[in-house]
Design a protein around this motif. Structure first.
Motif, PDB file in Angstrom:
ATOM      1  N   ARG A 193       0.690   4.267  -6.166  1.00 16.14           N
ATOM      2  CA  ARG A 193      -0.335   3.232  -6.162  1.00 16.14           C
ATOM      3  C   ARG A 193       0.110   1.949  -5.467  1.00 16.14           C
ATOM      4  O   ARG A 193      -0.710   1.068  -5.220  1.00 16.14           O
ATOM      5  CB  ARG A 193      -0.744   2.878  -7.612  1.00 16.14           C
ATOM      6  N   TRP A 202       0.843  -1.197   0.000  1.00 17.72           N
ATOM      7  CA  TRP A 202       0.000   0.000   0.000  1.00 17.72           C
ATOM      8  C   TRP A 202       0.881   1.251   0.000  1.00 17.72           C
ATOM      9  O   TRP A 202       1.931   1.275   0.662  1.00 17.72           O
ATOM     10  CB  TRP A 202      -0.884   0.019   1.244  1.00 17.72           C
ATOM     11  N   ALA A 213      -6.498   5.608  -4.204  1.00 17.56           N
ATOM     12  CA  ALA A 213      -5.477   4.831  -4.908  1.00 17.56           C
ATOM     13  C   ALA A 213      -6.074   3.735  -5.787  1.00 17.56           C
ATOM     14  O   ALA A 213      -5.342   2.895  -6.326  1.00 17.56           O
ATOM     15  CB  ALA A 213      -4.515   4.203  -3.891  1.00 17.56           C
ATOM     16  N   VAL A 241      -0.530   9.737  -3.100  1.00 12.06           N
ATOM     17  CA  VAL A 241      -1.464   9.060  -4.002  1.00 12.06           C
ATOM     18  C   VAL A 241      -1.889  10.011  -5.112  1.00 12.06           C
ATOM     19  O   VAL A 241      -1.991   9.627  -6.282  1.00 12.06           O
ATOM     20  CB  VAL A 241      -2.687   8.547  -3.223  1.00 12.06           C
ATOM     21  N   VAL A 296      -7.605   6.416   1.785  1.00  7.64           N
ATOM     22  CA  VAL A 296      -6.486   6.276   0.847  1.00  7.64           C
ATOM     23  C   VAL A 296      -6.794   5.208  -0.195  1.00  7.64           C
ATOM     24  O   VAL A 296      -6.455   5.350  -1.375  1.00  7.64           O
ATOM     25  CB  VAL A 296      -5.187   5.935   1.600  1.00  7.64           C
TER      26      VAL A 296
END
Length: 449
Positions: free
Chosen positions: A335, A91, A286, A330, A282
């Motif tokens: 990504r 992540w 993303a 992001v 997030v």
């Protein structure tokens, strides 16, 4: 012979860097990204959250922790968290000691409740272990779903208001008063004025979407203080200070005290809901959310976050959590976990800038605290204002955190008022089993402690 030559294997050139091991680990093509994009995104995220390098050691020093050790611990904990998030969860999220949680650690657990910082670190360690247990089991989902949405948002807003009060107090903008409890401080002094300037500068630059607004403002106000002779230049780089004062210093045994239950629960709840909200936000930005609503590797991201808190307690910092500033990276195209890896490596490099961190005055970091507090107060917009049985407990939670100078007491009073109002108005179905249990625990805390 010609046939054999044509069938002979040919030598392939070495695959490009981003299609080799980086591609295998982070699946860049699958996420529509490149190494260059991830590097830029990592630098972007780091710059937006680098203020924690200066702010956290100052707050930890108020708890009696060695400033140099707190600085190194902040960098190491953040680096470990980022590397774990990048490699394990893939992540693009940066982690570091949580704002608000560090204030609760210093000004409530140590300052108001009178525990030493070693015991406070023990509470961080235990709450981190509990968070890991909840993440590994289905209890996490049950607990997340059982806590009312209004109280979840109220906890975030209350921590923000508490943080804002601390920032104003640290800056000298508000001071103690025997007649009115608090009053406006002297605006003839440079400290309060520079803190206010820092806050306003951050707000203006952030509104204009200037890259690294908080960091620029902190450095700018520090330079202004240096020009006025309020700050002494101690150099820029050096070998990192010793981590020995905080390494494995947590007192876990001291946590097994009835009065520490609310402290551990406060660390746990605020951390858990803050993390869940940040990661989900997030994930949306993303494109990590599948068409069916499933979030890619969410369980792994939560495990990485909870494990980071345990590691953070070992090196000597409050709960390490995912940073909403990751959204900046992001937005820059990050990504995958390579973005988080870059952030982690930059935190490692930051350890060699201890003299620069030591120059940052309290009024500069206070301005940042006040601004972050304003952002956290934004969660008040999600409270159900049309239902008094939801809104009143939320208000109690938000208001009582700063007024009691305790995140734990604010949460306890909010939960108790929620259960009492729902039960008193006949809305028993809206009170989950976990809320009944927590309410009884909090009532017992106030009655017997």
């Amino acid at each position: 012979m010609e046939s054999r030559k044509s069938e002979a294997p040919t030598l392939d050139l070495a695959p490009p860097l981003e299609t080799s091991w980086l591609e295998r680990i982070f699946k860049l093509k699958q996420h529509g990204s490149t190494v260059k994009t991830e590097l830029i995104a990592g630098v972007t995220t780091f710059i937006t959250m680098a203020y924690i390098i200066f702010v956290n050691p100052n707050i930890m020093a108020d708890a009696g922790i060695d400033h140099g050790a707190a600085f190194v611990a902040t960098c190491i904990a953040a680096a470990l968290g980022c590397l774990l998030m990048g490699l394990y969860a893939n992540w693009p999220v940066g982690l570091a000691p949580g704002m608000g949680l560090n204030a609760f650690f210093t000004y409530t657990v140590v300052g108001t409740m009178g525990y030493n910082w070693e015991t406070a670190l023990g509470a961080v360690f235990v709450s981190g272990v509990l968070f890991m247990f909840l993440t590994l089991s289905r209890v996490r989902e049950w607990l997340l779903n059982s806590i009312p949405v209004s109280l979840r948002h109220a906890m975030g807003a209350g921590v923000g208001l508490f943080l804002g009060l601390i920032g104003l107090k640290t800056a000298g903008i508000i001071v103690a008063s025997p007649a009115t409890l608090i009053k406006l401080g002297s605006l003839h002094e440079p400290g309060p004025l520079l803190a206010a300037l820092c806050f306003l500068l951050i707000a203006i630059l952030s509104y204009k979407r200037v890259f690294g607004a908080i960091l620029i403002s902190i450095i700018g106000v520090t330079l202004a203080g240096w020009g006025l002779g309020l700050v002494k230049f101690g150099g820029v780089m050096s070998m990192p200070p010793s981590l020995a004062p905080t390494w494995m210093a947590m007192d876990v045994a001291g946590v097994f005290n009835v009065s520490m239950i609310s402290v551990v629960l406060a660390f746990l709840f605020v951390h858990m809901f803050d993390t869940a909200g940040t990661l989900m936000g997030v994930a949306q930005r993303a494109n990590l959310v599948a068409p069916d609503g499933r979030i890619e590797n969410l369980s792994r991201a939560l495990k990485a976050d909870s494990a980071s808190s345990v590691f953070g307690a070992v090196v000597g910092v409050p709960p390490v959590t995912s940073y909403v500033e990751s959204a900046a990276g992001v937005a820059a195209g990050g990504r995958t976990g390579l973005t988080a890896m870059v952030v982690g490596l930059l935190f490692v490099a930051a350890m060699f800038f201890a003299p620069l961190a030591g120059m940052i005055p309290a009024y500069a970091t206070a301005g940042a605290l006040i601004y972050v507090a304003m952002l956290m107060m934004g969660s008040m917009a999600h409270i159900h204002w049309d239902d008094a049985t939801d809104s009143i407990p939320a208000i109690v939670t938000v208001i009582m955190m700063p007024l009691t100078f305790s995140v734990a007491d604010g949460i306890a009073l909010g939960f108790i008022s929620y259960v009492v109002l729902k039960a008193g108005t006949g809305k028993y179905k809206e009170i989950s089993a976990s809320l009944w249990v927590l309410c009884l625990i909090f009532i017992a805390k106030f009655v017997f402690l």
